[in-house]
Scaffold this motif. Structure first.
Motif, PDB file in Angstrom:
ATOM      1  N   ASP A  39     -66.967 -12.503  19.049  1.00 15.13           N
ATOM      2  CA  ASP A  39     -65.803 -13.278  18.614  1.00 15.13           C
ATOM      3  C   ASP A  39     -65.156 -12.650  17.384  1.00 15.13           C
ATOM      4  O   ASP A  39     -63.933 -12.554  17.295  1.00 15.13           O
ATOM      5  CB  ASP A  39     -66.191 -14.729  18.312  1.00 15.13           C
ATOM      6  CG  ASP A  39     -66.531 -15.520  19.558  1.00 15.13           C
ATOM      7  OD1 ASP A  39     -66.189 -15.071  20.669  1.00 15.13           O
ATOM      8  OD2 ASP A  39     -67.156 -16.591  19.424  1.00 15.13           O
ATOM      9  N   ALA A  40     -65.980 -12.217  16.434  1.00 14.14           N
ATOM     10  CA  ALA A  40     -65.450 -11.611  15.209  1.00 14.14           C
ATOM     11  C   ALA A  40     -64.744 -10.297  15.512  1.00 14.14           C
ATOM     12  O   ALA A  40     -63.721  -9.978  14.905  1.00 14.14           O
ATOM     13  CB  ALA A  40     -66.582 -11.391  14.204  1.00 14.14           C
ATOM     14  N   ARG A  43     -61.346 -11.122  17.220  1.00 10.71           N
ATOM     15  CA  ARG A  43     -60.386 -11.867  16.414  1.00 10.71           C
ATOM     16  C   ARG A  43     -59.426 -10.892  15.718  1.00 10.71           C
ATOM     17  O   ARG A  43     -59.837  -9.937  15.094  1.00 10.71           O
ATOM     18  CB  ARG A  43     -61.129 -12.694  15.363  1.00 10.71           C
ATOM     19  CG  ARG A  43     -60.234 -13.637  14.601  1.00 10.71           C
ATOM     20  CD  ARG A  43     -61.002 -14.500  13.609  1.00 10.71           C
ATOM     21  NE  ARG A  43     -62.215 -15.073  14.178  1.00 10.71           N
ATOM     22  CZ  ARG A  43     -63.431 -14.839  13.685  1.00 10.71           C
ATOM     23  NH1 ARG A  43     -63.598 -14.076  12.649  1.00 10.71           N
ATOM     24  NH2 ARG A  43     -64.495 -15.379  14.250  1.00 10.71           N
ATOM     25  N   LYS A  44     -58.174 -11.156  15.859  1.00 10.63           N
ATOM     26  CA  LYS A  44     -57.152 -10.331  15.210  1.00 10.63           C
ATOM     27  C   LYS A  44     -56.453 -11.211  14.198  1.00 10.63           C
ATOM     28  O   LYS A  44     -55.536 -11.946  14.529  1.00 10.63           O
ATOM     29  CB  LYS A  44     -56.190  -9.778  16.249  1.00 10.63           C
ATOM     30  CG  LYS A  44     -56.869  -8.824  17.204  1.00 10.63           C
ATOM     31  CD  LYS A  44     -55.934  -8.334  18.264  1.00 10.63           C
ATOM     32  CE  LYS A  44     -56.688  -7.453  19.229  1.00 10.63           C
ATOM     33  NZ  LYS A  44     -55.936  -7.122  20.395  1.00 10.63           N
ATOM     34  N   ASP A  45     -56.919 -11.125  12.961  1.00 15.07           N
ATOM     35  CA  ASP A  45     -56.401 -12.037  11.952  1.00 15.07           C
ATOM     36  C   ASP A  45     -55.599 -11.337  10.850  1.00 15.07           C
ATOM     37  O   ASP A  45     -55.179 -11.964   9.905  1.00 15.07           O
ATOM     38  CB  ASP A  45     -57.543 -12.848  11.337  1.00 15.07           C
ATOM     39  CG  ASP A  45     -58.607 -11.973  10.701  1.00 15.07           C
ATOM     40  OD1 ASP A  45     -58.549 -10.749  10.844  1.00 15.07           O
ATOM     41  OD2 ASP A  45     -59.508 -12.538  10.058  1.00 15.07           O
ATOM     42  N   LYS A  46     -55.381 -10.037  10.997  1.00 12.72           N
ATOM     43  CA  LYS A  46     -54.588  -9.303  10.014  1.00 12.72           C
ATOM     44  C   LYS A  46     -53.506  -8.506  10.715  1.00 12.72           C
ATOM     45  O   LYS A  46     -53.656  -8.070  11.840  1.00 12.72           O
ATOM     46  CB  LYS A  46     -55.469  -8.338   9.201  1.00 12.72           C
ATOM     47  CG  LYS A  46     -56.534  -9.012   8.379  1.00 12.72           C
ATOM     48  CD  LYS A  46     -55.928  -9.785   7.243  1.00 12.72           C
ATOM     49  CE  LYS A  46     -57.015 -10.451   6.423  1.00 12.72           C
ATOM     50  NZ  LYS A  46     -56.491 -11.283   5.400  1.00 12.72           N
ATOM     51  N   ARG A  47     -52.417  -8.313  10.012  1.00 11.85           N
ATOM     52  CA  ARG A  47     -51.288  -7.562  10.551  1.00 11.85           C
ATOM     53  C   ARG A  47     -51.053  -6.344   9.655  1.00 11.85           C
ATOM     54  O   ARG A  47     -51.199  -6.426   8.443  1.00 11.85           O
ATOM     55  CB  ARG A  47     -50.048  -8.450  10.553  1.00 11.85           C
ATOM     56  CG  ARG A  47     -48.786  -7.777  11.010  1.00 11.85           C
ATOM     57  CD  ARG A  47     -47.619  -8.735  10.923  1.00 11.85           C
ATOM     58  NE  ARG A  47     -47.805  -9.860  11.824  1.00 11.85           N
ATOM     59  CZ  ARG A  47     -47.249  -9.931  13.033  1.00 11.85           C
ATOM     60  NH1 ARG A  47     -46.489  -8.969  13.470  1.00 11.85           N
ATOM     61  NH2 ARG A  47     -47.454 -10.989  13.788  1.00 11.85           N
TER      62      ARG A  47
END
Length: 97
Positions: A39-40, A43-47
């Motif tokens: 999951d980690a 996960r795409k949490d930065k741009r």
């Protein structure tokens, strides 16, 4: 499509597997740990914003189309493989021989 013939050892493994002779050593805790890691990773949490040549972008888009995925996903995959150490520079490897 022809079916590949298995040697005796391979066939014995297949037979044992199909007979239920193998048991998983994964504990529930290990399964949970692996799921959290997956999951980690996904996960795409930065741009980020980068500048590349229009030629490289066009080639990237063509390759992504050939692979059947969005070009941003292809870039993310390439970066992930690079930092994980699973992406090799073939040209560099050839220069060191």
């Amino acid at each position: 499509m022809s079916k590949k013939q298995l040697d005796k050892e391979e066939q014995a493994l297949v037979d044992a597997f199909e007979a239920g002779e193998f048991q998983s050593e994964l504990t529930e805790a290990r399964v949970k740990e692996l799921q959290e890691a997956a999951d980690a990773t996904a996960r795409k949490d930065k741009r980020i914003n980068i500048r590349i040549s229009s030629r490289d972008l066009e080639l990237l888009k063509r390759r992504a189309l050939k692979e059947g995925l969005p070009y941003q996903s292809l870039v993310a995959s390439i970066l992930h493989k690079y930092i994980a150490g699973s992406l090799k520079d073939i040209e560099s490897d050839n220069n060191h021989r």
